[in-house]
Design an enzyme around this catalytic site. Structure first.
Site, PDB file in Angstrom:
ATOM      1  N   ARG A   1     -10.962  -9.531  -2.721  1.00 46.08           N
ATOM      2  CA  ARG A   1      -9.488  -9.291  -3.443  1.00 46.08           C
ATOM      3  C   ARG A   1      -9.533 -10.258  -4.937  1.00 46.08           C
ATOM      4  O   ARG A   1      -9.107  -9.389  -5.723  1.00 46.08           O
ATOM      5  CB  ARG A   1      -8.576 -10.112  -2.597  1.00 46.08           C
ATOM      6  CG  ARG A   1      -7.080  -9.670  -2.887  1.00 46.08           C
ATOM      7  CD  ARG A   1      -5.993 -10.260  -2.043  1.00 46.08           C
ATOM      8  NE  ARG A   1      -5.802  -9.277  -0.814  1.00 46.08           N
ATOM      9  CZ  ARG A   1      -4.917  -9.570  -0.019  1.00 46.08           C
ATOM     10  NH1 ARG A   1      -4.224 -10.435  -0.158  1.00 46.08           N
ATOM     11  NH2 ARG A   1      -4.739  -8.459   1.002  1.00 46.08           N
TER      12      ARG A   1
ATOM     13  N   GLU B   1      -9.295  -3.717   6.027  1.00 49.59           N
ATOM     14  CA  GLU B   1      -8.896  -4.638   4.390  1.00 49.59           C
ATOM     15  C   GLU B   1      -9.843  -5.219   3.918  1.00 49.59           C
ATOM     16  O   GLU B   1     -11.187  -5.413   4.510  1.00 49.59           O
ATOM     17  CB  GLU B   1      -7.769  -5.498   4.515  1.00 49.59           C
ATOM     18  CG  GLU B   1      -6.377  -4.765   5.150  1.00 49.59           C
ATOM     19  CD  GLU B   1      -5.127  -5.534   4.993  1.00 49.59           C
ATOM     20  OE1 GLU B   1      -5.382  -6.662   4.736  1.00 49.59           O
ATOM     21  OE2 GLU B   1      -4.074  -5.059   5.230  1.00 49.59           O
TER      22      GLU B   1
ATOM     23  N   HIS C   1      -2.759 -10.407  -6.147  1.00 48.17           N
ATOM     24  CA  HIS C   1      -2.914  -9.307  -5.368  1.00 48.17           C
ATOM     25  C   HIS C   1      -3.287  -8.137  -6.266  1.00 48.17           C
ATOM     26  O   HIS C   1      -2.471  -7.715  -7.430  1.00 48.17           O
ATOM     27  CB  HIS C   1      -1.685  -8.724  -4.464  1.00 48.17           C
ATOM     28  CG  HIS C   1      -1.955  -7.641  -3.253  1.00 48.17           C
ATOM     29  ND1 HIS C   1      -2.419  -6.425  -3.653  1.00 48.17           N
ATOM     30  CD2 HIS C   1      -2.234  -7.817  -1.938  1.00 48.17           C
ATOM     31  CE1 HIS C   1      -2.537  -5.688  -2.543  1.00 48.17           C
ATOM     32  NE2 HIS C   1      -2.641  -6.669  -1.531  1.00 48.17           N
TER      33      HIS C   1
ATOM     34  N   ARG D   1      -8.087 -16.132   0.140  1.00 44.00           N
ATOM     35  CA  ARG D   1      -7.783 -15.728   1.308  1.00 44.00           C
ATOM     36  C   ARG D   1      -8.190 -14.706   1.812  1.00 44.00           C
ATOM     37  O   ARG D   1      -8.250 -13.433   1.136  1.00 44.00           O
ATOM     38  CB  ARG D   1      -6.166 -16.013   1.612  1.00 44.00           C
ATOM     39  CG  ARG D   1      -5.705 -15.682   2.875  1.00 44.00           C
ATOM     40  CD  ARG D   1      -4.287 -15.642   2.864  1.00 44.00           C
ATOM     41  NE  ARG D   1      -3.746 -14.706   1.893  1.00 44.00           N
ATOM     42  CZ  ARG D   1      -3.019 -13.522   2.328  1.00 44.00           C
ATOM     43  NH1 ARG D   1      -2.990 -13.259   3.783  1.00 44.00           N
ATOM     44  NH2 ARG D   1      -2.588 -12.689   1.460  1.00 44.00           N
TER      45      ARG D   1
ATOM     46  N   HIS E   1       0.517 -13.613  -5.268  1.00 42.81           N
ATOM     47  CA  HIS E   1       0.845 -12.978  -4.158  1.00 42.81           C
ATOM     48  C   HIS E   1       0.691 -13.940  -2.907  1.00 42.81           C
ATOM     49  O   HIS E   1       1.689 -13.992  -2.021  1.00 42.81           O
ATOM     50  CB  HIS E   1      -0.193 -11.913  -3.794  1.00 42.81           C
ATOM     51  CG  HIS E   1      -0.094 -11.363  -2.382  1.00 42.81           C
ATOM     52  ND1 HIS E   1       1.002 -10.657  -2.028  1.00 42.81           N
ATOM     53  CD2 HIS E   1      -0.864 -11.376  -1.079  1.00 42.81           C
ATOM     54  CE1 HIS E   1       0.711 -10.012  -0.933  1.00 42.81           C
ATOM     55  NE2 HIS E   1      -0.366 -10.370  -0.407  1.00 42.81           N
TER      56      HIS E   1
HETATM   57  C1  SIN Z   1      -1.729  -6.402   1.893  1.00 42.80           C
HETATM   58  O1  SIN Z   1      -1.221  -5.688   2.861  1.00 42.80           O
HETATM   59  O2  SIN Z   1      -2.490  -5.955   1.140  1.00 42.80           O
HETATM   60  C2  SIN Z   1      -1.544  -7.970   1.614  1.00 42.80           C
HETATM   61  C3  SIN Z   1      -2.210  -8.448   3.207  1.00 42.80           C
HETATM   62  C4  SIN Z   1      -2.171  -9.789   2.953  1.00 42.80           C
HETATM   63  O3  SIN Z   1      -1.802 -10.254   1.681  1.00 42.80           O
HETATM   64  O4  SIN Z   1      -2.708 -10.390   3.733  1.00 42.80           O
END
Ligand code: SIN
Length: 521
Positions: free
Chosen positions: A280, A115, A234, A374, A339
């Site tokens: 993000r 991620e 998000h 975060r 989010h």
């Molecule tokens: C996601 O799976 O994109 C969200 C994970 C998160 O918000 O930590």
């Protein structure tokens, strides 16, 4: 107000932090305040990505901590980052022992997703996008075997009782439309583990009931709130007209899915060397800009996953199917959505809030781990680590004992939040306190929140929402710079040096709001 005295520890919430703490506290008796049936309606169960943890031998807790600090844009507490990342592995092993079916490779190792802003693939997952649901399911099985845990389903906390700076009780209402008169539960200690604030926004990935009420009730009782201005958006919530918006996990971009727009342009490559896997906040702002420009941003999983998305990411595939999108042949329309709230009730490294006899874990807390932005999948991890810390702290002051089960009967007498007022509040937050902010918008939001609050004084639950909305907006107005997820178009630069975390009481935020209202009158 009717009151009930109990030797149980009162835990507000029923998500991951609440359940994990309740299990850790056993055999000390606890009562969990759960608005829905256990396992339903908690943000944790909706988490798709998983839990970040350095499980690979090539990876390390130090690298995970460094990524956490870097993503947080100068406002992460490094002591907390070290503490949490060092404990991550132990919690994954414990969750495994408790029955979580984490994805494994042929050699028995954990399968890990990549991620954004992580230096390694280090997100431990379950069936692609089922981590939150499967971890919760495994823990709920353990709860059923644990007689010390009582779950008061269908109840919602609305107030804290405080005497000489010490929290002595939690007022609860029937969660069914919140029409009942509150009942005060006076227990041996109070743990708040009741979620964040995403639902204060009109566009959100959070479950419907998560609207900042827990932060709001603590703030109304006088607790200090930190980092309230830092709300994470998000980038890839599905833009399909559903409220809440279904999430398309960032792990899809980790698999190679790309972001394009209606003109077929892949816009992230020009904006950041990591393109779709940029931090993000950067991707969220790019998506927001595309939406504002009418360019209809989309997540294209076709080449990266093709048909395999159906078996590998069932939650995403289900949401696509509900909305007549075939992700194997069509890109998925996306929008930035509220989010995760990095801010919350300020806690120390023992999970203690500024009021005594009050502990906080999970999204309602502000521990200093997340800073202004975060790192993906650090949310569930923080909930696990601090749930245990809080439980161990409570165990030092609450002796092992037994307690009768609580029986609560509710009588009429409460005012439910007015749905129109809630909708107006949510639209105000999205329109004026969203991905990009400026002083004019923030001031107009504060005036609108004040008007809504004045017109809805009898609904305590609504007052909890407006308290949190006021704190977010006043903190955003005070922070005259852009940092992480907090983007001010009128202050686009980040101030030099490390950022200072904000700390505000509701009284401070209300003073700012009153001043803004006075200026306008
Ligand atoms: C996601 O799976 O994109 C969200 C994970 C998160 O918000 O930590």
């Amino acid at each position: 107000m009717k009151s009930i005295q109990t030797d149980r520890i009162v835990i507000v919430g029923a998500g991951l932090g609440a359940i994990y703490a309740a299990l850790r506290l056993a055999p000390r008796p606890v009562v969990m305040i759960s608005p829905e049936n256990l396992g339903e309606g908690a943000s944790s169960a909706w988490a798709q990505g998983g839990v970040a943890a350095a499980m690979d031998t090539a990876d390390s807790a130090q690298s995970h901590a460094a990524d956490t600090v870097k993503a947080g844009d100068g406002t992460v507490d490094p002591t907390v980052a070290d503490l949490v990342t060092e404990e991550a592995r132990e919690h994954i092993l414990h969750l495994t022992a408790l029955g979580t079916p984490f994805d494994r490779n042929a050699g028995g190792g954990y399968v890990m997703s990549r991620e954004a802003a992580h230096s390694y693939a280090r997100v431990v997952r379950v069936k692609g996008d089922q981590a939150g649901a499967e971890i919760m399911a495994a823990l709920i099985e353990r709860v059923k075997e644990t007689p010390s845990i009582q779950v008061l389903e269908g109840t919602m906390a609305v107030d804290l009782e405080v005497s000489d700076g010490r929290v002595t009780g939690v007022a609860v209402q029937s969660a069914n439309e919140l029409r009942s008169a509150p009942v005060m539960l006076r227990g041996s200690a109070v743990l708040l583990a009741g979620g964040g604030s995403g639902g204060l926004y009109a566009v959100t990935t959070n479950p419907p009931r998560i609207r900042g009420q827990v932060i709001g009730l603590a703030a109304r009782a006088g607790a200090v709130i930190s980092d309230a201005e830092f709300v994470q958006f998000h980038p890839t919530a599905m833009d399909v007209g559903e409220d809440p918006a279904p999430l398309a996990t960032e792990a899809l971009r980790g698999e190679g899915a790309i972001l394009t727009n209606k003109d077929g342009e892949r816009f992230m490559q020009a904006l950041h060397p990591d393109a779709e896997l940029a931090p993000r906040d950067i991707v969220a702002r790019a998506i927001f800009a595309q939406s504002q420009a009418g360019l209809r941003p989309m997540l294209d999983t076709r080449d990266a996953l093709g048909e395999a998305i159906t078996s590998q990411y069932p939650a995403v595939a289900d949401a696509c199917a509900r909305n007549a999108i075939d992700p194997a042949t069509q890109p998925i329309p996306v929008a930035a959505a509220a989010h995760y709230h990095m801010g919350g009730i300020a806690t120390d490294t023992h999970g203690r809030a500024s009021l005594s006899n009050l502990w906080v874990c999970g999204e309602a807390a502000s521990t200093g781990l997340h800073g202004a932005n975060r790192l993906a999948s650090n949310g569930l991890l923080e909930a696990l680590v601090f749930a245990r810390i809080c439980a161990d702290g409570i165990a030092t002051v609450v002796p092992e004992t037994t307690a009768e089960r609580i029986r609560v009967s509710f009588e009429d007498g409460g005012t439910p939040p007015d749905p129109d007022a809630v909708a107006e509040l949510r639209h105000t937050m999205t329109g004026c306190v969203g991905v990009v902010r400026d002083a004019n918008g923030l001031k107009s939001a504060l005036r609108k929140i004040a008007d809504l609050e004045a017109a809805n004084q009898t609904s305590v639950s609504f007052l909890n929402m407006t308290a949190t909305a006021t704190l977010i907006t006043a903190s955003a107005l005070k922070r005259e710079e852009s940092r992480g997820a907090h983007c001010r178009s009128d202050f686009p630069d980040t101030l030099a040096g490390d950022g200072k975390r904000s700390r505000l009481t509701l009284r401070d935020a209300l003073a700012i709001r009153s001043q803004i209202c006075k200026e306008a009158s």
